[in-house]
Design a protein around this motif. Structure first.
Motif, PDB file in Angstrom:
ATOM      1  N   ARG A 101       0.899  -1.320   0.134  1.00 15.05           N
ATOM      2  CA  ARG A 101      -0.125  -0.015  -0.171  1.00 15.05           C
ATOM      3  C   ARG A 101       0.766   1.169  -0.046  1.00 15.05           C
ATOM      4  O   ARG A 101       1.716   1.417   0.889  1.00 15.05           O
ATOM      5  CB  ARG A 101      -0.760  -0.067   1.389  1.00 15.05           C
ATOM      6  CG  ARG A 101      -1.975   0.979   1.138  1.00 15.05           C
ATOM      7  CD  ARG A 101      -2.484   1.052   2.263  1.00 15.05           C
ATOM      8  NE  ARG A 101      -3.600   2.381   2.385  1.00 15.05           N
ATOM      9  CZ  ARG A 101      -4.070   2.756   3.427  1.00 15.05           C
ATOM     10  NH1 ARG A 101      -3.610   2.249   4.678  1.00 15.05           N
ATOM     11  NH2 ARG A 101      -4.545   3.981   3.590  1.00 15.05           N
ATOM     12  N   ARG A 102       0.563   2.144  -0.923  1.00 10.64           N
ATOM     13  CA  ARG A 102       1.616   3.322  -1.383  1.00 10.64           C
ATOM     14  C   ARG A 102       1.665   3.994   0.041  1.00 10.64           C
ATOM     15  O   ARG A 102       2.665   4.650   0.462  1.00 10.64           O
ATOM     16  CB  ARG A 102       1.053   3.904  -2.450  1.00 10.64           C
ATOM     17  CG  ARG A 102       2.171   5.201  -2.860  1.00 10.64           C
ATOM     18  CD  ARG A 102       1.773   5.762  -4.331  1.00 10.64           C
ATOM     19  NE  ARG A 102       1.899   4.873  -5.198  1.00 10.64           N
ATOM     20  CZ  ARG A 102       0.930   4.452  -6.251  1.00 10.64           C
ATOM     21  NH1 ARG A 102      -0.265   5.010  -5.810  1.00 10.64           N
ATOM     22  NH2 ARG A 102       1.121   3.325  -7.253  1.00 10.64           N
ATOM     23  N   GLU A 103       0.610   4.526   0.619  1.00  8.42           N
ATOM     24  CA  GLU A 103       0.622   5.585   1.835  1.00  8.42           C
ATOM     25  C   GLU A 103       1.243   4.716   3.027  1.00  8.42           C
ATOM     26  O   GLU A 103       1.826   5.476   3.901  1.00  8.42           O
ATOM     27  CB  GLU A 103      -0.786   5.911   2.043  1.00  8.42           C
ATOM     28  CG  GLU A 103      -1.457   6.796   1.061  1.00  8.42           C
ATOM     29  CD  GLU A 103      -2.681   5.446   0.413  1.00  8.42           C
ATOM     30  OE1 GLU A 103      -3.428   5.093   0.972  1.00  8.42           O
ATOM     31  OE2 GLU A 103      -2.061   5.292  -0.556  1.00  8.42           O
ATOM     32  N   GLY A 104       1.352   3.504   3.040  1.00  9.81           N
ATOM     33  CA  GLY A 104       1.920   2.963   4.097  1.00  9.81           C
ATOM     34  C   GLY A 104       3.525   2.864   4.046  1.00  9.81           C
ATOM     35  O   GLY A 104       4.176   2.374   4.986  1.00  9.81           O
ATOM     36  N   LEU A 105       4.052   3.117   2.951  1.00 11.25           N
ATOM     37  CA  LEU A 105       5.803   3.229   2.765  1.00 11.25           C
ATOM     38  C   LEU A 105       6.146   4.364   3.533  1.00 11.25           C
ATOM     39  O   LEU A 105       5.804   5.406   3.411  1.00 11.25           O
ATOM     40  CB  LEU A 105       6.072   3.137   1.239  1.00 11.25           C
ATOM     41  CG  LEU A 105       5.377   1.825   0.534  1.00 11.25           C
ATOM     42  CD1 LEU A 105       5.969   2.002  -0.800  1.00 11.25           C
ATOM     43  CD2 LEU A 105       5.647   0.502   1.137  1.00 11.25           C
ATOM     44  N   GLY A 106       7.293   4.038   4.281  1.00  8.88           N
ATOM     45  CA  GLY A 106       8.230   5.252   4.644  1.00  8.88           C
ATOM     46  C   GLY A 106       8.841   5.981   3.619  1.00  8.88           C
ATOM     47  O   GLY A 106       9.393   5.143   2.665  1.00  8.88           O
ATOM     48  N   GLU A 107       8.994   6.969   3.817  1.00  8.70           N
ATOM     49  CA  GLU A 107       9.913   8.061   3.079  1.00  8.70           C
ATOM     50  C   GLU A 107      11.333   8.312   3.668  1.00  8.70           C
ATOM     51  O   GLU A 107      11.989   8.971   2.919  1.00  8.70           O
ATOM     52  CB  GLU A 107       9.240   9.201   2.382  1.00  8.70           C
ATOM     53  CG  GLU A 107       8.323   8.732   1.422  1.00  8.70           C
ATOM     54  CD  GLU A 107       7.572  10.120   0.598  1.00  8.70           C
ATOM     55  OE1 GLU A 107       8.396  10.788   0.404  1.00  8.70           O
ATOM     56  OE2 GLU A 107       6.410  10.029   0.573  1.00  8.70           O
ATOM     57  N   ARG A 108      11.246   8.298   4.918  1.00  7.78           N
ATOM     58  CA  ARG A 108      12.416   8.814   5.774  1.00  7.78           C
ATOM     59  C   ARG A 108      12.684   7.939   7.000  1.00  7.78           C
ATOM     60  O   ARG A 108      11.483   7.267   7.451  1.00  7.78           O
ATOM     61  CB  ARG A 108      12.328  10.238   6.059  1.00  7.78           C
ATOM     62  CG  ARG A 108      11.019  10.477   7.006  1.00  7.78           C
ATOM     63  CD  ARG A 108      10.455  11.938   6.941  1.00  7.78           C
ATOM     64  NE  ARG A 108       9.260  11.950   7.726  1.00  7.78           N
ATOM     65  CZ  ARG A 108       9.241  12.098   9.288  1.00  7.78           C
ATOM     66  NH1 ARG A 108      10.352  12.199   9.882  1.00  7.78           N
ATOM     67  NH2 ARG A 108       8.007  12.177   9.566  1.00  7.78           N
ATOM     68  N   GLY A 109      13.735   7.955   7.765  1.00  6.61           N
ATOM     69  CA  GLY A 109      14.009   7.381   8.656  1.00  6.61           C
ATOM     70  C   GLY A 109      14.267   5.922   8.472  1.00  6.61           C
ATOM     71  O   GLY A 109      14.523   5.516   7.505  1.00  6.61           O
ATOM     72  N   LEU A 110      14.235   5.147   9.704  1.00  6.23           N
ATOM     73  CA  LEU A 110      14.828   3.765   9.727  1.00  6.23           C
ATOM     74  C   LEU A 110      14.044   2.607   8.742  1.00  6.23           C
ATOM     75  O   LEU A 110      14.360   2.039   7.988  1.00  6.23           O
ATOM     76  CB  LEU A 110      14.891   3.169  10.805  1.00  6.23           C
ATOM     77  CG  LEU A 110      15.206   1.712  11.219  1.00  6.23           C
ATOM     78  CD1 LEU A 110      16.552   1.550  10.410  1.00  6.23           C
ATOM     79  CD2 LEU A 110      15.384   1.283  12.653  1.00  6.23           C
ATOM     80  N   ALA A 111      12.766   3.094   8.844  1.00  2.00           N
ATOM     81  CA  ALA A 111      11.714   2.231   7.836  1.00  2.00           C
ATOM     82  C   ALA A 111      12.002   2.280   6.439  1.00  2.00           C
ATOM     83  O   ALA A 111      11.779   1.383   5.555  1.00  2.00           O
ATOM     84  CB  ALA A 111      10.238   2.400   8.174  1.00  2.00           C
ATOM     85  N   ALA A 112      12.415   3.522   5.992  1.00  2.00           N
ATOM     86  CA  ALA A 112      12.333   4.028   4.606  1.00  2.00           C
ATOM     87  C   ALA A 112      13.703   2.960   4.279  1.00  2.00           C
ATOM     88  O   ALA A 112      13.858   2.611   3.112  1.00  2.00           O
ATOM     89  CB  ALA A 112      12.647   5.495   4.524  1.00  2.00           C
ATOM     90  N   VAL A 113      14.679   3.032   4.974  1.00  2.00           N
ATOM     91  CA  VAL A 113      15.912   2.263   4.570  1.00  2.00           C
ATOM     92  C   VAL A 113      15.625   0.575   4.302  1.00  2.00           C
ATOM     93  O   VAL A 113      16.429  -0.073   3.777  1.00  2.00           O
ATOM     94  CB  VAL A 113      17.150   2.581   5.622  1.00  2.00           C
ATOM     95  CG1 VAL A 113      18.455   2.011   5.215  1.00  2.00           C
ATOM     96  CG2 VAL A 113      17.227   4.098   5.681  1.00  2.00           C
ATOM     97  N   GLY A 114      14.638   0.376   5.365  1.00  2.00           N
ATOM     98  CA  GLY A 114      14.471  -1.032   5.035  1.00  2.00           C
ATOM     99  C   GLY A 114      13.179  -1.329   3.793  1.00  2.00           C
ATOM    100  O   GLY A 114      12.770  -2.333   3.501  1.00  2.00           O
TER     101      GLY A 114
END
Ligand SMILES: Cc1cc2nc3c(=O)[nH]c(=O)nc-3n(C[C@H](O)[C@H](O)[C@H](O)COP(=O)(O)O)c2cc1C
Length: 322
Positions: free
Chosen positions: A204-217
């Motif tokens: 789900r597009r809105e669920g994706l992180g764009e910054r921080g640790l989750a984004a690197v995941g």
């Protein structure tokens, strides 16, 4: 045992799954986390057995070896077993393989009450979701970390918290390295965007992180890769658990997936939020770098992060879409 159930069981041994039981079991499996939300399994209910079959390759770029596929099947297996246990049946698991794909057969051999942990985790199955926002506040207290570490511990699976500035920086370096590799891989990014949708059918597009640790995941073309020192500071503030298995075969990957889901559900039941990442671990040099840098005597399978949502956060932004 009620009379109707007793009659059925009397006539047909243990009988077969009722329609209501089948709904509960299917829903639990359907709600398991999976790589790119691909649900790479099929489920067959027969008599008092439930067979979970790994499906063939779906993600050629992201998961060329099928590691995530089998970890996902493990998560589905955990939900399957919890559903059967909470229907008050025993659940015996046997692994097999067919044409190189893993099969897990769960058999109910009799009646048994679920344990407290099974109840708690079973109740969290429909509430679990991937929260890729940065977490606020201090990391989790040691007592909660102990509980989560215990939840992930299973035969052939081990966990280890990332702690201290040196470990955080070592992990941050490997994650930013992986982020750059995946962001710069056009074919990889094409496959990732084809799995990213507005509806939640896939990622789900809105669920994706764009910054921080989750984004690197889960680095996409839009990800702002943080400076490794900033990332290290975030790793230190969050609670980051590395899950691995001393052996690295298909069955161990399935077991690692089941253990990850147990810890994820335990966290959900305690009002915590979680996200997991395997994208960086698809690079062999990141797996070996993590193991060597942390003195971790296991193959890293999944990185999990746990935390609390800030009170002011708007749950509408990336709450699960069902
Ligand atoms: C084996 C496996 C690998 C995953 N890898 C990643 C990952 O690298 N990065 C990420 O952000 N999410 C990852 N996820 C989370 C899935 O994208 C997520 O479970 C799926 O989209 C369904 O969404 P939900 O967890 O909110 O139900 C992974 C999940 C599994 C089971």
């Amino acid at each position: 045992m009620n009379t109707a159930a007793g009659e059925v069981e009397g006539r047909h041994g243990l009988g077969e799954w009722s329609a209501a039981e089948s709904v509960v079991i299917n829903r639990a499996v359907q709600n398991a986390p999976s790589v790119h939300n691909s649900r790479p399994w099929s489920l067959a209910l027969r008599g008092r057995t439930a067979e979970l079959h790994e499906r063939p390759a779906l993600l050629v770029q992201h998961d060329p070896e099928g590691r995530d596929r089998r970890i996902s099947c493990g998560a589905a297996l955990a939900n399957l077993v919890l559903a059967i246990r909470n229907l008050k049946w025993t659940a015996e698991v046997a692994f097999g393989s067919s044409a190189g794909l893993v099969t897990a057969t769960v058999t109910a051999t009799g009646r048994a009450e679920p344990s407290e942990a099974e109840r708690r985790r079973g109740a969290a199955v429909l509430d679990r979701w991937s929260c890729r926002r940065p977490f606020d506040g201090p990391g989790l207290p040691a007592s909660t970390r102990d509980v989560l570490l215990e939840a992930v511990a299973a035969p052939g699976v081990t966990g280890r918290w990332i702690s201290g500035a040196d470990e955080a920086l070592g992990v941050a370096r490997l994650l930013t390295y992986a982020g750059r590799v995946f962001r710069g891989n056009a074919e990889y990014q094409r496959e990732l965007s084809s799995w990213t949708t507005a509806t939640g059918d896939g990622l789900r597009r809105e669920g994706l992180g764009e910054r921080g640790l989750a984004a690197v995941g889960l680095t996409t073309g839009r990800t702002r890769l943080p400076d490794e020192h900033a990332l290290a500071a975030r790793i230190q503030r969050e609670s980051v658990l590395l899950v691995g298995s001393p052996a690295d075969g298909p069955a161990e990957q399935v077991r690692a997936g089941a253990a990850v889901e147990q810890a994820w559900l335990e966290a959900t039941g305690r009002g915590l939020v979680t996200s997991v990442m395997t994208q960086p671990l698809h690079l062999a040099e990141v797996r070996s770098g993590l193991a060597a840098g942390l003195g971790f005597a296991a193959t890293p399978q999944v990185v999990m992060r746990f935390g609390r949502l800030a009170e002011a956060a708007d749950p509408g932004i990336d709450a699960p879409l069902r």
